[in-house]
Structures are given as C-alpha cells and as structure tokens.
Design a protein around this motif. Structure first.
Motif, mmCIF file in Angstrom:
data_model
loop_
_atom_site.group_PDB
_atom_site.id
_atom_site.type_symbol
_atom_site.label_atom_id
_atom_site.label_comp_id
_atom_site.label_asym_id
_atom_site.label_seq_id
_atom_site.Cartn_x
_atom_site.Cartn_y
_atom_site.Cartn_z
ATOM 1 N N LEU A 178 28.122 32.289 32.424
ATOM 2 C CA LEU A 178 28.365 31.322 33.491
ATOM 3 C C LEU A 178 29.751 31.559 34.078
ATOM 4 O O LEU A 178 30.753 31.561 33.360
ATOM 5 C CB LEU A 178 28.252 29.899 32.951
ATOM 6 C CG LEU A 178 28.612 28.772 33.928
ATOM 7 C CD1 LEU A 178 27.625 28.741 35.083
ATOM 8 C CD2 LEU A 178 28.647 27.433 33.217
ATOM 9 N N LEU A 179 29.808 31.745 35.406
ATOM 10 C CA LEU A 179 31.082 31.915 36.088
ATOM 11 C C LEU A 179 31.592 30.592 36.637
ATOM 12 O O LEU A 179 32.760 30.271 36.486
ATOM 13 C CB LEU A 179 30.933 32.939 37.222
ATOM 14 C CG LEU A 179 30.464 34.338 36.798
ATOM 15 C CD1 LEU A 179 30.367 35.253 38.006
ATOM 16 C CD2 LEU A 179 31.385 34.936 35.747
ATOM 17 N N PHE B 97 31.031 27.889 46.741
ATOM 18 C CA PHE B 97 31.731 28.350 45.542
ATOM 19 C C PHE B 97 33.016 29.043 45.973
ATOM 20 O O PHE B 97 32.988 30.039 46.700
ATOM 21 C CB PHE B 97 30.868 29.334 44.744
ATOM 22 C CG PHE B 97 29.631 28.725 44.161
ATOM 23 C CD1 PHE B 97 29.654 28.130 42.918
ATOM 24 C CD2 PHE B 97 28.438 28.735 44.863
ATOM 25 C CE1 PHE B 97 28.518 27.561 42.384
ATOM 26 C CE2 PHE B 97 27.309 28.178 44.338
ATOM 27 C CZ PHE B 97 27.341 27.578 43.080
ATOM 28 N N GLU B 98 34.144 28.492 45.538
ATOM 29 C CA GLU B 98 35.441 29.133 45.752
ATOM 30 C C GLU B 98 35.828 29.798 44.432
ATOM 31 O O GLU B 98 36.233 29.142 43.488
ATOM 32 C CB GLU B 98 36.499 28.105 46.167
ATOM 33 C CG GLU B 98 36.236 27.456 47.516
ATOM 34 C CD GLU B 98 36.500 28.408 48.676
ATOM 35 O OE1 GLU B 98 37.052 29.493 48.430
ATOM 36 O OE2 GLU B 98 36.151 28.063 49.818
ATOM 37 N N VAL B 99 35.667 31.096 44.364
ATOM 38 C CA VAL B 99 35.921 31.820 43.121
ATOM 39 C C VAL B 99 36.890 32.954 43.397
ATOM 40 O O VAL B 99 36.919 33.513 44.500
ATOM 41 C CB VAL B 99 34.610 32.379 42.527
ATOM 42 C CG1 VAL B 99 33.721 31.260 42.056
ATOM 43 C CG2 VAL B 99 33.870 33.236 43.544
ATOM 44 N N PRO B 100 37.704 33.320 42.410
ATOM 45 C CA PRO B 100 38.581 34.485 42.593
ATOM 46 C C PRO B 100 37.773 35.754 42.817
ATOM 47 O O PRO B 100 36.595 35.842 42.459
ATOM 48 C CB PRO B 100 39.364 34.540 41.267
ATOM 49 C CG PRO B 100 39.225 33.187 40.668
ATOM 50 C CD PRO B 100 37.904 32.660 41.122
ATOM 51 N N ARG C 74 33.998 36.921 41.576
ATOM 52 C CA ARG C 74 32.966 37.166 42.578
ATOM 53 C C ARG C 74 32.392 38.574 42.434
ATOM 54 O O ARG C 74 31.205 38.798 42.655
ATOM 55 C CB ARG C 74 33.555 36.962 43.971
ATOM 56 C CG ARG C 74 32.567 37.271 45.086
ATOM 57 C CD ARG C 74 33.125 36.852 46.408
ATOM 58 N NE ARG C 74 32.312 37.363 47.493
ATOM 59 C CZ ARG C 74 32.549 37.124 48.773
ATOM 60 N NH1 ARG C 74 33.552 36.357 49.117
ATOM 61 N NH2 ARG C 74 31.778 37.625 49.703
ATOM 62 N N ASN C 75 33.208 39.510 42.030
ATOM 63 C CA ASN C 75 32.729 40.874 41.857
ATOM 64 C C ASN C 75 31.766 40.973 40.684
ATOM 65 O O ASN C 75 30.934 41.878 40.629
ATOM 66 C CB ASN C 75 33.915 41.818 41.645
ATOM 67 C CG ASN C 75 33.545 43.260 41.881
ATOM 68 O OD1 ASN C 75 32.821 43.569 42.815
ATOM 69 N ND2 ASN C 75 34.021 44.138 41.040
ATOM 70 N N ASP C 76 31.875 40.060 39.708
ATOM 71 C CA ASP C 76 30.973 40.060 38.556
ATOM 72 C C ASP C 76 29.701 39.268 38.808
ATOM 73 O O ASP C 76 28.771 39.325 37.999
ATOM 74 C CB ASP C 76 31.686 39.465 37.336
ATOM 75 C CG ASP C 76 32.734 40.408 36.779
ATOM 76 O OD1 ASP C 76 32.658 41.602 37.080
ATOM 77 O OD2 ASP C 76 33.637 39.941 36.068
ATOM 78 N N GLN D 50 38.954 42.561 33.001
ATOM 79 C CA GLN D 50 39.672 42.000 34.138
ATOM 80 C C GLN D 50 39.918 40.517 33.912
ATOM 81 O O GLN D 50 39.008 39.784 33.504
ATOM 82 C CB GLN D 50 38.881 42.204 35.427
ATOM 83 C CG GLN D 50 38.680 43.665 35.792
ATOM 84 C CD GLN D 50 37.776 43.821 36.996
ATOM 85 O OE1 GLN D 50 36.917 42.981 37.252
ATOM 86 N NE2 GLN D 50 37.962 44.900 37.737
ATOM 87 N N PRO D 51 41.129 40.020 34.173
ATOM 88 C CA PRO D 51 41.431 38.601 33.953
ATOM 89 C C PRO D 51 40.554 37.705 34.807
ATOM 90 O O PRO D 51 40.217 38.036 35.945
ATOM 91 C CB PRO D 51 42.914 38.493 34.343
ATOM 92 C CG PRO D 51 43.446 39.890 34.280
ATOM 93 C CD PRO D 51 42.304 40.793 34.642
ATOM 94 N N LEU D 52 40.192 36.560 34.238
ATOM 95 C CA LEU D 52 39.353 35.607 34.960
ATOM 96 C C LEU D 52 40.172 34.617 35.778
ATOM 97 O O LEU D 52 39.667 34.041 36.740
ATOM 98 C CB LEU D 52 38.466 34.845 33.975
ATOM 99 C CG LEU D 52 37.463 35.679 33.183
ATOM 100 C CD1 LEU D 52 36.627 34.770 32.286
ATOM 101 C CD2 LEU D 52 36.565 36.470 34.108
ATOM 102 N N TYR D 53 41.427 34.387 35.401
ATOM 103 C CA TYR D 53 42.243 33.387 36.080
ATOM 104 C C TYR D 53 43.627 33.968 36.369
ATOM 105 O O TYR D 53 44.162 34.753 35.576
ATOM 106 C CB TYR D 53 42.388 32.109 35.239
ATOM 107 C CG TYR D 53 41.096 31.424 34.935
ATOM 108 C CD1 TYR D 53 40.536 30.516 35.833
ATOM 109 C CD2 TYR D 53 40.414 31.679 33.747
ATOM 110 C CE1 TYR D 53 39.339 29.887 35.558
ATOM 111 C CE2 TYR D 53 39.209 31.052 33.458
ATOM 112 C CZ TYR D 53 38.678 30.152 34.373
ATOM 113 O OH TYR D 53 37.492 29.542 34.094
ATOM 114 N N ALA D 54 44.181 33.566 37.501
ATOM 115 C CA ALA D 54 45.542 33.973 37.824
ATOM 116 C C ALA D 54 46.528 33.158 36.993
ATOM 117 O O ALA D 54 46.267 31.993 36.658
ATOM 118 C CB ALA D 54 45.815 33.772 39.312
#
Length: 911
Positions: free
Chosen positions: A264-265, A283-286, A290-292, A863-867
């Motif tokens: 789940l993203l 959906f506002e996602v990094p 979004r690439n995943d 790859q990090p999920l959050y900044a």
C-alpha cells in the motif's frame, strides 16, 4: 419433502426406521456379566476352580436410554432435517439458473455460489433437473449457451467450476439462448443478477417470465458495484473518478494506490452524497512513490471494473539528454547537462546519449542543449517522434545561434543578443509574470533571476501566440509549436549559467517539470506490431498469468477489444508494459431497473434454510463415544475402574459429563487450524526481529514496517547484528518478550489500552524490553504536549524522564552522535533520568517526535519513501545512525559506557 412447521425432512421415508427402536430396546436390555476376579494360589489351584452357572445382568435403564437416543439421532440425521425450509419450487419443469458472471459479479461471488448450491439442493429434493446459463461469454470466446438438463450432482460440478470473468456480460446472447429453451417447455427461473442494467435486461426478464415463474436475486443494495476510471496526471498528482450505479443514498468508499508487490502506497476516502453518481479522488504522492505505483483499486470491491492498472503513462516520464558541447566533462559546473540532470533526476528517469540512440528506447521528452544543425535523417526521425506525442525541448547556445534548423518553433535571427553589442541591454533583463495561457502560469519568479544573453526570434504575426515566457522588454524567452500530438519548445538561452542564472534557480526546476507533463508518456503514442499478454485480471480483479485462450493485441488497440480473447491486464514486454483497462471505455453503469409485474426480487443472503444433518451426526458420534467408554467401565476393562461403589460411580458419572460437555461443542463447531501467532512465535525465536506496534492506521503501520526493514538492512551491512526483519505486534494479544526493541508510532486514532495490555507492557519493560514512543510531531515537549501519548501511557510504569545528556551511552553505542534527527529535526529525545542497575542500564522508555520510521523507510529498490527536512540526505544518514545506535543500545546496554573504552573514544574525538 415432509414438513412440520419450521422443520422439514429431505428424505422422510428414513423416518420409518424409528419403528425399530422398540426392537432395539429389547435387544439392549441384556448385557454380558462383568468378569469375576479369581485368585490362583499355587497349592490350591485345581480345587478352587469350580464351574458355576452365570446369569446375565440387565443393562441399566439410563444406559439403555442413551443408546436409543444415539439410534434415534442417526435415523433423524439420515432423514435430512432442514430448519426453516424453503417452499417448493414453483411449476414442474426444470430449474433454470441464469447467472450473471461478468465483471460486476466478482464482488459477491461467494454468496452467489452458495445461493446456486442451495437452489440445486432444493431441486434435487423435488427430483427436478437443473439448467445452467451463464450470461458472460466463456474464456474461449464461444457464444453464450445453456447447459442441457442436468442431475443435481452434475450441476454442482459445473457450479464449482464456474468463475466470474473480467469482461461484460452478453445478455443479448443470453436472450437468444433463452428463446431456444422456451421451445422446450416451461421452467422455473432464478436470475442471479449482478445488479447492472442495460437495454436488454427488461426484455430478457419478460422472456423468462413467459417460460414460467421468475425470481431475481440481487444484492446491489448491500454491495453496490463501482467503476474506477483511469486517472489523469496533473503535475505530481493523480486524479481518478469513482462511478456508481445508484445515487439514491449516501455512500463512502476508499481507493488504494498500490505498488507492483501489493504494498500500500496511500489511500483516500471518497464520500458520495445522495444524488451523486461520480466523485473525483486525488492522490498527491512523491515522485518516488508514484514511480512504484502499479494499480488503483476500490477497497472491498473485488472486480475488474474497480481496478485500474498503471503503466508508464502514469509514472515518471523518461527524459533523454543530449548536448552539442563537450565542455564541462571534467568540470561539471560548466556543463549544460549537469544542471538539466540535477533538475530532472528527482522526478524523472534521465538518460544521456546521442539523439538517435535515445529514440531507440521509449522516451517521453528529448532535451537538446545547444545542438546546431541536425542531419536530414536525424531531423526527420525526431519530427516523426514528436508528431506521435513526444516533447522536444531545445536550449539555445552559440551553435544554435549560428546554425538554426527546421526543428524550432519560430524563425531565429542569426547570432545572439548580448551585453555590449548593437542590441545590448544596459543590464541583464528579468522575466515578466507568466501569461495565463502559458503552462508556467502560477509559478513564482524569484527577483534575482536574470538573463544576460539570448537568441532572438524573428517578428511574426503568430509569435505572441507561440510565446510562453517573456523578458521584461517583451522579447520571447520560451517559445513553442504544436506538431501532431507533440510539442517543440525552445528556451532562448542556455541550460548552463553561461547566459543566465536561471538554471541555478528553483524556477528552472518547476519550469522543466511543467514541460515534462506535456508529453503523452512512453505509452501514449501508437505502437507497431503486436503486444503479448504478460499478466491479466481475473474476475476478482487479481493479476494472474494469462490463460491459453488470451491472444496478443495490436499495438494501437484500444480498450474496446476487451473480451474473452483479450482480457484486461498488462501487455507488451517486461521493459515496456501496456495497461489495458476495462474502464477506459466502460465509463458509466446503471441499476437493473424496474422489472415486469409478478417478478419476485430479493437479496442473496436471506434464504435461511439450514441443514441439521451435520449437527445431528456430530452429536450422535459424541454420544456413541461416551457409550463405548461406559461399556468398557462396566466390563472392568479400564484397569481398576468398575461400577462397584458409590465413589466410583460418581467418578464415572463425572467423567461422562465432562466428556459430553467437551464433545457437544466440538460437534457443532467447525474445525479451526492452529493459531497463526504460534507460527510467528516459532519464527521470531529462531532469529532476531525488530517490532513495531500496529496502530490500526494502514499508512502509519506500512511506514513503520518499511522503516524497520530498511533499518535491519543497514544493521546487516554495517554491524555484526544479524536481524532477520520487522514484525508488527498487538500488545493486547502478542507475546512481546521475543523483541529487544519495540517501535511505537503514536497515532491519534489508536484505541485506549486495556488493563491486560498495560500489564503485558509493564512486564515487558521490567524484563529488559525497550519501547521507543514516536509522537511524529517534531515537538520539543513531546512528553507532555501530545494528548494521545498522555492517554496512552496512563497506567504504564514509566520512570522519571530527562533529555538525553551529551555523554549518554546512546550517543556512542556505535556512532558518535550529537543529536537524533529523523524525518524532522529539532525535537528532543527523552530517556530514563537515572540509569539504574537493572536491565544492564538500558532505559525501558524513550520518547521523541522526529518520525524516525519515515526517515528510514525505503521501497524495494532502496529509494526513500519520504523526504527529510531540512537536512536532506545527510539528515537521513544521521537518522540511520541513530537507529543503529538505538538497536546496539537495546542489545548491549551500557557496554560502551565502560571506562575501558574511554581512551579509544577520546582518540577518535581527537582529544
């Protein structure tokens, strides 16, 4: 079938066996006598062995009654008793089951199959054949057709093999099949509907009603179907629409964005008001998430219509970079491509190379930085690609100023405009605010962005329409031209700071992101050849390997080809997938609507008929086991147990009651497998696992799991700790003693702890466990400022807390640390104020608010999920180091505080 009020018997002739019970009474009255114990002295062996005539003893009355009850229960069970039996099927012809097994039936297939099996059993009791007619075309693509009249056993096998399909029903074909059946005679029909209406639904019902009686089962009121339309890309977000059939009442659904591995993203609720058929969800996602992304789904709506597969069209678009200047190879700050790559890489897949090599792969945007005249073949290849939906983005420079070609949006003047020439500025020019028609509209222009040199456009009537950005003197800075389905865009200055400081500003990044979104994506244009099926959706909206009947699709095929030969799913190759979604063309649904008069309608789950045969057989078996135990006691075959004496009789009666009390629930209750937490306990005791508390919030729990798993990976690579993974636990039911560290993210929606959970947590902390409470609020006063935490720790044995001192062992258990950042920085970390001798000096509680799990969390590609803010990747590295120190502290205690290590630590500090 014989009925008595709410109970009926499917095989009533078996009840005649009840007449045998008096005979059984007479046979069971006599039982062999109990064996007599004879002593055999060595000397008087023969004299004492005298034969005596034995008389049989009578069976006790209560045992006789027990055995008659067992026999009666067996007879009643074989008679097939039914609780709340349904009325007999109308008419005398066969039972016709018309089954909607198209895309909308997957959401309730279990109840649909149970209803079919119940109807077949009812037809079997009346000796009526069954005809099965699915309304969706079979996987082989054949026309819809009915089965021949079948006995109940054959019909059950067909029902078990019947599955929902991910394409629409063919009710027009079903109508033709029904007309063929009407010529054979009357029938009672039960239409197991999916609740979706079309133009043939009423005509089909009228034809069925002319054949005989008609009953419609439909549970769309309880489980309404939904359509999820493919999303549109708007900047970094995705916007999709949810469509329903019935707008008569309010309704709430949830849409999930998931990765290719099912992770789940993010999820968003969607609330329908009465009268609304369509709602939009955004959906506002990094960019990394979004690439995943691989799919969008409506939760608990297991259909192909409520599932949207995402391919490259909805992911980060690949961008190709090519430069005409080799300067800066050894000095990247002088290279055009350096600034372009730094601006595009966080949001797109960036590739470098020559234009012809880049276009051999799927590409969304081609960036040419100061490439002058292109060859005729190169220009034609690029122009053909642009017309199919690509975006050609060009940056000016000395080469383009001297050798312009046809792949520019406007005519250019030879040479360039620079400070000190005939057309020079007195000072570098700044930008005008962007026009409302420009794709850059709304972007903030920093005051320090200025241009000192540019390539000028020749005046033309349409120059203003082709200009997207201007300098303050009105000269164009960005011009564009639409060719075919794509764009050619020219920035009239360089991509390096040679002619402007624009590439060093945040505006440069925002402008490039806007330009990239103009492309159609790598799958937006036409494809040549055919695309092989890779994975397809089944009737429950799950991705499965393609069946043998699935055929390739044409490269330019649309969703209108979806059917048995081309089910929805992924087509193409693993490197370039094409998503074929059912809802690309199916954009609206309507309810079944009004039916002709006299047609009965009802839901699936209220039929109410219950078979009592399994329960009666279970009770009879339990009582038979008790009878066997009693018989062994009476014969003295259970050691010293005999029915002589009051004490032994009381013990035997107690044993019988206990056995009966244990057996009866077993007869009525279904078998359940071993508890899942037993397997988990076995797993976590074999290796070291880190644990997090499940809060009930899916997003928070997924972040905790991903964060701890990434931390485990760092521990494995950097330390001697051999941790196996992360496990979610519930303090209410799970054993906590297996885990050295418990990460507890504080969520406002968590339920209060029960006394049982508090007792387990207190025991865990007293026996050496460590809990890190993360309030995730970057609050310097996290201990007293968070109401959710205050309510949570009430009743827990929390010691007096203080800020972590600079010389605490936590600051040097592996890395030397001065602070403890997470996703955020600046929050305090609280720990036990006084290091005790218990638990090797390890504090049972740590409390902070820097959201450490989010800083650790990464996807399967690392790859990090959050900044992390404000320190970027350096702060993330320090967060990992804090995690390593925390685990080492929980495992080794105050080992590093030992004085023997002080010289080595001082040497590392350079003191």
């Amino acid at each position: 079938m014989l009925g008595f009020g709410p109970i009926a018997f499917a095989v009533p002739w078996v009840l005649a066996a009840l007449a045998v019970l008096p005979v059984l009474w007479w046979l069971l009255r006599v039982t062999p006598p109990a064996p007599r114990v004879v002593r055999f002295p060595a000397i008087r062996l023969l004299r004492d062995l005298t034969a005596r005539e034995e008389t049989p003893a009578r069976t006790p009355l209560w045992l006789l009654i027990l055995r008659l009850i067992v026999a009666a229960l067996l007879i009643l069970a074989l008679a097939g008793p039914l609780l709340n039996p349904r009325a007999a099927l109308p008419g005398s012809g066969p039972l016709l089951l018309l089954v909607d097994n198209g895309w909308a039936s997957g959401r309730d297939w279990t109840s649909r199959r149970a209803a079919m099996e119940e109807l077949v059993s009812q037809a079997e009791r009346q000796n009526r054949p069954v005809v099965l007619l699915p309304t969706a075309r079979p996987a082989g693509g054949e026309a819809v057709k009915a089965s021949p009249p079948l006995p109940a056993s054959e019909a059950r096998r067909l029902i078990q093999a019947l599955e929902p399909h991910p394409w629409p029903t063919d009710r027009a074909g079903a109508l033709e099949a029904v007309r063929g059946l009407a010529a054979r005679g009357s029938a009672h029909t039960v239409w197991l509907s999916d609740g979706i209406g079309d133009r043939t639904a009423r005509g089909l019902a009228e034809t069925l009603q002319r054949m005989g009686s008609l009953e419609i089962l439909d549970d769309s009121a309880e489980k309404p179907p939904h359509l999820l339309l493919p999303p549109s890309s708007e900047g970094a977000g995705l916007s999709a629409r949810v469509v329903r059939a019935d707008a008569s009442r309010p309704e709430s659904v949830t849409v999930r964005l998931s990765g290719a591995d099912g992770r789940l993203l993010t999820r968003q609720p969607v609330a329908f008001d009465a009268g609304q058929l369509t709602r939009e969800v955004r959906f506002e996602v990094p960019a990394e998430l979004r690439n995943d992304a691989a799919s969008l789904r409506v939760e608990n709506d297991t259909t192909a219509g409520a599932t949207v597969l995402l391919d490259e069209r909805w992911r980060r678009r690949p961008v190709g970079l090519a430069s005409g200047r080799a300067s800066g190879e050894n000095q990247p700050l002088l290279s055009d491509l350096h600034y372009l790559e730094r601006a595009l890489a966080p949001y797109n897949e960036v590739r470098r190379g020559e234009p012809d090599e880049l276009l051999k792969r799927d590409l969304a945007v081609l960036v040419l930085s100061d490439i002058g005249a292109l060859t005729g073949q190169e220009a034609q290849t690029i122009e053909d690609w642009v017309r199919k939906g690509g975006v050609l983005l060009r940056f000016a420079g000395p080469r383009l100023a001297q050798n312009p070609d046809r792949l520019v949006p406007v005519r250019l003047r030879l040479g360039d405009r620079a400070l000190g020439g005939a057309l020079s500025w007195s000072e570098p020019a700044k930008l005008q605010p962007f026009d409302g028609r420009s794709p850059f509209a709304g972007l903030h222009i920093p005051d320090d962005v200025a241009v000192s040199r540019q390539v000028l456009a020749e005046p033309a009537l349409d120059l203003a329409d082709r200009t997207w950005a201007r300098l303050q003197d009105g000269t164009p800075l960005v011009t564009s031209e639409k060719r075919g389905d794509g764009y050619i865009v020219l920035v009239h200055t360089t991509a390096s700071p040679e002619w402007s400081n624009l590439p060093m500003s945040g505006l440069f990044v925002d402008m490039l992101r806007r330009l990239v979104t103009l492309s159609g994506g790598v799958a937006g244009g036409a494809h040549g050849g055919t695309l092989e099926p890779l994975e397809v959706l089944d009737g429950f909206g799950r991705l499965v390997p393609p069946p043998a009947a699935a055929f390739p699709i044409a490269g330019d095929a649309g969703a209108d080809v979806i059917g048995p030969r081309h089910p929805p799913g992924f087509y193409g190759t693993e490197e370039a997938r094409r998503a074929l979604n059912l809802t690309a063309t199916l954009t609206r649904i309507e309810p079944l609507g009004a039916m002709p008069g006299g047609v009965a309608r009802g839901p699936y789950g209220t039929r109410g008929e219950v078979a009592l045969k399994p329960a009666l057989l279970g009770i009879a078996l339990s009582l038979a086991m008790i009878d066997l135990l009693i018989a062994l006691m009476l014969r003295g075959l259970l050691g010293g147990w005999r029915f002589g004496g009051k004490r032994r009789r009381a013990g035997a009666a107690a044993a019988v009651l206990l056995t009966l009390g244990a057996a009866l629930p077993m007869a009525a209750a279904p078998w359940t497998p071993a508890r899942a937490d037993d397997a988990q306990s076995t797993k976590v005791t074999a290796e070291t696992y880190l644990a997090y508390v499940r809060t009930g919030d899916g997003t928070v729990d997924d972040t905790s799991r991903a964060g701890l798993e990434s931390l485990v990976d760092v521990l494995t690579r950097r330390t001697a700790v051999e941790a196996a993974g992360a496990v979610g636990v519930d303090p209410e039911s799970d054993e906590l003693a297996f885990y050295p560290l418990l990460y507890w993210p504080v969520s406002g929606g968590q339920r209060a702890l029960t006394d049982h959970a508090r007792a387990r947590l207190n025991e865990y902390m007293r026996n050496g466990g460590t809990i890190l409470f993360d309030t995730r609020d970057q609050s310097a006063g996290a201990v007293g400022g968070n109401q959710a935490l205050q309510g949570m720790v009430q009743g827990l044995d929390i010691p007096p807390l203080a800020l972590v001192p600079p010389d605490h062992v936590l600051t040097k258990s592996f890395y030397l640390l001065n602070d403890f950042p997470g996703r955020y920085n600046g929050g305090n970390l609280w720990i036990e104020a006084r290091e005790g001798r218990a638990n090797d000096g390890v504090s049972p509680v740590l409390i902070g608010g820097n959201d450490w799990a989010a800083a650790w969390a990464a996807n399967r590609n690392g790859q990090p999920l959050y900044a992390v803010v404000p320190g970027g990747e350096r702060q993330r590295e320090m967060a990992y180091r804090f995690g390593v120190n925390l685990v080492m502290y929980a495992l080794t205690g105050n080992y590093k505080a030992d004085q023997v290590h002080v010289p080595a630590i001082l040497e590392r500090l350079g003191q």
